[in-house]
Design a protein around this motif. Structure first.
Motif, PDB file in Angstrom:
ATOM      1  N   GLU A  87      49.793 -43.207 -10.092  1.00 18.21           N
ATOM      2  CA  GLU A  87      48.501 -42.959  -9.456  1.00 18.21           C
ATOM      3  C   GLU A  87      48.675 -43.239  -7.969  1.00 18.21           C
ATOM      4  O   GLU A  87      48.646 -44.390  -7.538  1.00 18.21           O
ATOM      5  N   GLY A  88      48.867 -42.172  -7.162  1.00 20.65           N
ATOM      6  CA  GLY A  88      49.230 -42.370  -5.767  1.00 20.65           C
ATOM      7  C   GLY A  88      50.598 -43.026  -5.698  1.00 20.65           C
ATOM      8  O   GLY A  88      51.550 -42.592  -6.357  1.00 20.65           O
ATOM      9  N   SER A  89      50.692 -44.080  -4.931  1.00 22.41           N
ATOM     10  CA  SER A  89      51.969 -44.814  -4.868  1.00 22.41           C
ATOM     11  C   SER A  89      52.043 -45.921  -5.907  1.00 22.41           C
ATOM     12  O   SER A  89      53.010 -46.691  -5.931  1.00 22.41           O
ATOM     13  N   ASN A  90      51.040 -46.023  -6.777  1.00 21.92           N
ATOM     14  CA  ASN A  90      50.963 -47.117  -7.742  1.00 21.92           C
ATOM     15  C   ASN A  90      51.546 -46.724  -9.095  1.00 21.92           C
ATOM     16  O   ASN A  90      51.393 -45.583  -9.549  1.00 21.92           O
ATOM     17  N   LEU A  91      52.193 -47.678  -9.718  1.00 18.81           N
ATOM     18  CA  LEU A  91      52.623 -47.521 -11.106  1.00 18.81           C
ATOM     19  C   LEU A  91      51.491 -47.984 -12.011  1.00 18.81           C
ATOM     20  O   LEU A  91      50.883 -49.025 -11.772  1.00 18.81           O
TER      21      LEU A  91
ATOM     22  N   PHE B 184      55.817 -46.405  -5.928  1.00 21.03           N
ATOM     23  CA  PHE B 184      56.241 -45.043  -5.604  1.00 21.03           C
ATOM     24  C   PHE B 184      55.958 -44.680  -4.147  1.00 21.03           C
ATOM     25  O   PHE B 184      55.754 -43.515  -3.815  1.00 21.03           O
ATOM     26  N   SER B 185      55.938 -45.687  -3.276  1.00 23.87           N
ATOM     27  CA  SER B 185      55.761 -45.404  -1.850  1.00 23.87           C
ATOM     28  C   SER B 185      57.022 -44.793  -1.254  1.00 23.87           C
ATOM     29  O   SER B 185      56.995 -44.270  -0.143  1.00 23.87           O
ATOM     30  N   ASP B 186      58.146 -44.878  -1.963  1.00 22.80           N
ATOM     31  CA  ASP B 186      59.381 -44.208  -1.544  1.00 22.80           C
ATOM     32  C   ASP B 186      59.862 -43.330  -2.694  1.00 22.80           C
ATOM     33  O   ASP B 186      59.301 -43.338  -3.793  1.00 22.80           O
ATOM     34  N   LYS B 187      60.916 -42.571  -2.453  1.00 23.82           N
ATOM     35  CA  LYS B 187      61.460 -41.663  -3.461  1.00 23.82           C
ATOM     36  C   LYS B 187      62.786 -42.183  -4.029  1.00 23.82           C
ATOM     37  O   LYS B 187      63.566 -41.415  -4.600  1.00 23.82           O
ATOM     38  N   ASN B 188      63.015 -43.477  -3.870  1.00 20.53           N
ATOM     39  CA  ASN B 188      64.221 -44.085  -4.407  1.00 20.53           C
ATOM     40  C   ASN B 188      64.140 -44.182  -5.932  1.00 20.53           C
ATOM     41  O   ASN B 188      63.056 -44.160  -6.524  1.00 20.53           O
TER      42      ASN B 188
ATOM     43  N   SER C 101      62.550 -41.805 -10.511  1.00 20.30           N
ATOM     44  CA  SER C 101      62.246 -41.631  -9.082  1.00 20.30           C
ATOM     45  C   SER C 101      61.213 -40.528  -8.955  1.00 20.30           C
ATOM     46  O   SER C 101      61.280 -39.514  -9.672  1.00 20.30           O
ATOM     47  N   THR C 102      60.257 -40.705  -8.076  1.00 14.63           N
ATOM     48  CA  THR C 102      59.217 -39.714  -7.873  1.00 14.63           C
ATOM     49  C   THR C 102      59.628 -38.694  -6.813  1.00 14.63           C
ATOM     50  O   THR C 102      60.419 -39.010  -5.919  1.00 14.63           O
ATOM     51  N   SER C 103      59.085 -37.495  -6.935  1.00 11.43           N
ATOM     52  CA  SER C 103      59.297 -36.472  -5.911  1.00 11.43           C
ATOM     53  C   SER C 103      58.116 -36.376  -4.955  1.00 11.43           C
ATOM     54  O   SER C 103      58.192 -35.685  -3.947  1.00 11.43           O
ATOM     55  N   ASP C 104      57.022 -37.065  -5.285  1.00 12.19           N
ATOM     56  CA  ASP C 104      55.801 -36.980  -4.491  1.00 12.19           C
ATOM     57  C   ASP C 104      55.035 -38.291  -4.652  1.00 12.19           C
ATOM     58  O   ASP C 104      54.690 -38.678  -5.771  1.00 12.19           O
TER      59      ASP C 104
END
Length: 394
Positions: free
Chosen positions: A219-223, A247-251, A190-193
């Motif tokens: 890379e941004g919200s992209n994997l 990664f558009s969410d932090k789930n 899960s990402t924090s940012d």
């Protein structure tokens, strides 16, 4: 000066020159053409292009992976591609799991139950100072930078101040994967940012920002996933697989990545969220001829490669069938055999070289290119005969 030439430019200009030359010289070449010579040309050109294609599948192998690279989580070894987020588990195998196994992995049960016999590395990452490989084949992961404040059951938290790396190279998994040219990587992250760039390195088997065996990044919200092959280069950059919006969410997301037979596949959370990148032979072939070419549009490479192989064969086959143009049944049978045999033979060569199944998309593209070239030439010959007849009757 405001643009650069591409392989597509070279191909279209060359094809235009070829068709123009054929239009100009075809009346003069007629007396030198014979059925025997045309059949010999068809067989010779097929043989040359197929022999050239035999080594192409090997360019998707993982034989050039470097065994001196460490396994790094949350950064590069050099510390300049940090990622902020958490990882709870990491599983690596030297085989690509099947789709049925992927369904089980992405189901409600723990995936280690189904894949323990294939694992060559397995880290459980929570609440300890040192993270040991449960398979006991790889070195332990140790903190780099500052050690985070983490309680017993928390997930692994990574940032620019603290990340993990094996203190010695992860040689065992590299050597095993080099032998099979397959692997599977499964992790919960899960990402924090959602705005991290670089790409920020989540999991990387690498030595620097420019030398890697593989890396999973953000890379941004992209994997972003990069893999080192003779096609993609030492950085795995051209091309890389980019999946938008992961990664558009932090789930927490369960990521399943497999590679085998030139096919890179990624599943996100469920089997329906499926993405892939096929390292096609066309790019491999053209990079041998134009090593500086950096176009990442794989369809362009496929189109150029199959056109180079099958457009001339279509042209020659059209001239061969011209000898029997009054026998419609014979012409149709000859066209069908002349198209299908080389198309299927080339696909068998490419498929057997990588161990994958035969690709219907490749077969259809090859058939369309060869048939189109053949029909264009037959149409031109028909027009020329009509013009000649018109002037003769006049």
């Amino acid at each position: 000066p405001t643009r650069s030439s591409t392989v597509a430019d070279l191909f279209s200009n060359s094809l235009g020159g070829l068709l123009g030359s054929f239009s100009f010289y075809s009346p003069r070449l007629k007396k030198f053409m014979s059925l025997r010579r045309l059949v010999a040309c068809f067989i010779l050109y097929s043989t040359i292009t197929f022999l050239f294609s035999i080594p192409l599948p090997s360019r998707s192998y993982l034989k050039d992976w470097n065994p001196s690279f460490p396994l790094v989580l949350g950064n590069e070894k050099t510390g300049d591609r940090p990622w902020q987020g958490s990882i709870s588990e990491l599983y690596i195998a030297d085989q690509a799991i099947t789709k049925n196994e992927a369904i089980k992995v992405l189901g409600p049960q723990a995936y280690s139950k189904y894949l323990s016999n294939k694992a060559i590395a397995y880290y459980q990452l929570s609440g300890r100072e040192e993270y040991q490989d449960q398979i006991k084949k790889l070195p332990s992961l140790r903190w780099q930078g500052e050690q985070p404040d983490c309680q017993e059951n928390c997930s692994l938290l990574l940032s620019s101040q603290h990340w993990l790396s094996t203190e010695s190279p992860a040689s065992f998994i590299t050597e095993r994967i080099r032998e099979t040219s397959q692997f599977s990587l499964i992790t919960n992250i899960s990402t924090s940012d959602s705005n991290q760039t670089g790409p920020a390195r989540i999991i990387s088997l690498s030595d620097s920002p420019y030398q890697r065996n593989f890396s999973l990044g953000q890379e941004g919200s992209n994997l972003v996933f990069r893999i080192r092959t003779p096609i993609t280069g030492n950085n795995g950059l051209q091309p890389e697989l980019m999946i938008p919006g992961v990664f558009s969410d932090k789930n927490t997301h369960l990521i399943v990545i497999t590679y085998a037979s030139s096919l890179l596949q990624v599943f996100i959370d469920r089997v329906e969220n499926y993405f892939y990148l096929e390292l096609i032979p066309g790019k491999s072939a053209l990079l041998q001829i134009f090593p500086g070419e950096t176009d990442d549009n794989l369809f362009v490479y496929a189109l150029v490669y199959y056109s180079v192989v099958f457009a001339p064969l279509g042209l020659i086959l059209s001239l061969i069938t011209n000898f029997h143009r009054e026998k419609v049944g014979s012409v149709l049978l000859l066209m069908a055999i002349g198209v299908l045999v080389p198309v299927l033979l080339l696909e068998i060569i490419l498929a057997s070289g990588t161990g994958r199944g035969m690709s219907l998309n490749n077969i259809l593209l090859s058939t369309v290119i060869m048939t189109t070239a053949m029909l264009l030439v037959r149409g031109q010959l028909s027009v020329m005969r009509s013009v000649k007849k018109m002037f003769s009757s006049g």
